[in-house]
Design an enzyme around this catalytic site. Structure first.
Site, mmCIF file in Angstrom:
data_model
loop_
_atom_site.group_PDB
_atom_site.id
_atom_site.type_symbol
_atom_site.label_atom_id
_atom_site.label_comp_id
_atom_site.label_asym_id
_atom_site.label_seq_id
_atom_site.Cartn_x
_atom_site.Cartn_y
_atom_site.Cartn_z
ATOM 1 N NE ARG A 21 -2.803 -4.458 5.235
ATOM 2 C CZ ARG A 21 -3.458 -5.478 4.870
ATOM 3 N NH1 ARG A 21 -3.406 -6.734 5.670
ATOM 4 N NH2 ARG A 21 -4.311 -5.463 3.340
ATOM 5 C CB SER A 39 -3.748 0.696 1.377
ATOM 6 O OG SER A 39 -4.319 -0.016 0.475
ATOM 7 C CD GLU A 88 -2.200 -0.628 4.948
ATOM 8 O OE1 GLU A 88 -1.653 -1.370 4.049
ATOM 9 O OE2 GLU A 88 -3.368 -0.641 5.385
#
Length: 310
Positions: free
Chosen positions: A185, A235, A305
């Site tokens: 990420r 998420s 996130e």
């Protein structure tokens, strides 16, 4: 011009933006719930939509020289704007950057191209390698920015190179996937602030029926295990090393927990959803409660996130 000017935004900035792009693409007091997948959040003082890399460069140069706070937004599938809003300029990369073309076994796509559209284009040409990403919401630009991934695949696995515009708008240039230092990420452009305008994906020839079947299987899995019927940002938390965020949240007793209109999904605890007209404050408070409960129970610090703006 649409809407009313936010008091904190200099009128001169708005007029300069209108000298670069058509005034119909400059919006004041922009409701960010319309531009983010959470369908929640406050207003931005100004939102502008460039239609080319050259317009993007001019906008960024002007904002940089004026020392005006600004940020670049793609499809808004991983962003939450606080209810207090953003007293700056949102530069939105939209449909004008959504081109997709096939070059042999490569797919060359604009940063505004939706992942679902890229997946269909690859399928139509019997190109395999993008199946894992076919159900990821959002655009290619955002996917490169955060090295999006699912079902064992990541964008870095199929990315050859990208065309970028520098954060200050002074140049455009190309970088290889290797030079982007992509990890979980993460990509280098999260630090540099440079903006993806085009990406070249490296795929391979495959069997159309097999590709279609794989995409259908992953879509079925996603729909059965994720709360796709509710607005969310995917998420909510990054995967902590050695753990799964959803399992930690569930084991901490937070499954179904609700604050205002925001809820920890009863289908998948890794998702916070906008169940009933949630405000950004509802979502943020629920994120804080969940993170605190997981830390108290397991000593694991969850990191968002989702990008929080404002």
């Amino acid at each position: 011009m649409k809407g009313m000017t936010t008091a904190g935004m200099n009128r001169e900035i708005i007029e300069k933006l209108q000298s670069i792009v058509d005034s119909s693409r400059v919006y004041t007091d922009a409701h960010m719930d319309k531009y983010t997948s959470f369908r929640a959040g406050g207003r931005a003082a100004v939102l502008v939509e460039p239609e080319s890399a050259e317009e993007l460069k001019q906008i960024l140069r002007m904002l940089d020289e004026a020392e005006c706070p600004h940020m670049v937004l793609g499809n808004g599938s991983n962003v939450l704007v606080k209810d207090s809003g953003y007293d700056g300029v949102i530069v939105r990369i939209g449909k004008a950057f959504s081109s997709i073309r096939i070059d042999g076994e490569h797919v060359v796509c604009g940063s505004g191209a939706l992942m679902s559209a890229v997946a269909k284009a690859a399928l139509d040409e019997s190109l395999t390698g993008f199946e894992f990403a076919s159900g990821i919401p959002g655009s290619i630009g955002g996917a490169v920015f955060m090295n999006a991934g699912a079902y064992g695949g990541e964008i870095k696995d199929i990315l050859d190179d990208v065309r970028l515009v520098s954060a200050d708008g002074t140049r455009d240039f190309c970088m290889s996937a290797e030079d982007l230092k992509m990890g979980y990420r993460h990509s280098l452009i999260q630090e540099t602030g440079d903006i993806v305008v085009e990406a070249r994906l490296r795929l391979a020839r495959g069997d159309m029926d097999a590709i279609r079947e794989e995409m259908a299987e992953l879509t079925s899995r996603r729909n059965s295990k994720q709360p796709v019927q509710y607005p969310s940002a995917g998420s909510t938390f990054k995967r902590p090393e050695g753990h799964f965020a959803g399992k930690l949240i569930q084991d901490a007793g937070c499954k179904g927990l609700q604050i205002g209109g925001a809820q920890v999904s009863e289908l998948h605890s890794g998702f916070i959803i906008n169940k009933d007209n949630a405000t950004a404050t509802d979502i943020l408070q629920l994120m804080e409660v969940v993170a605190a409960k997981v830390y108290n129970d397991f000593g694991v610090q969850l990191e968002p996130e989702v990008r929080i703006i404002g």
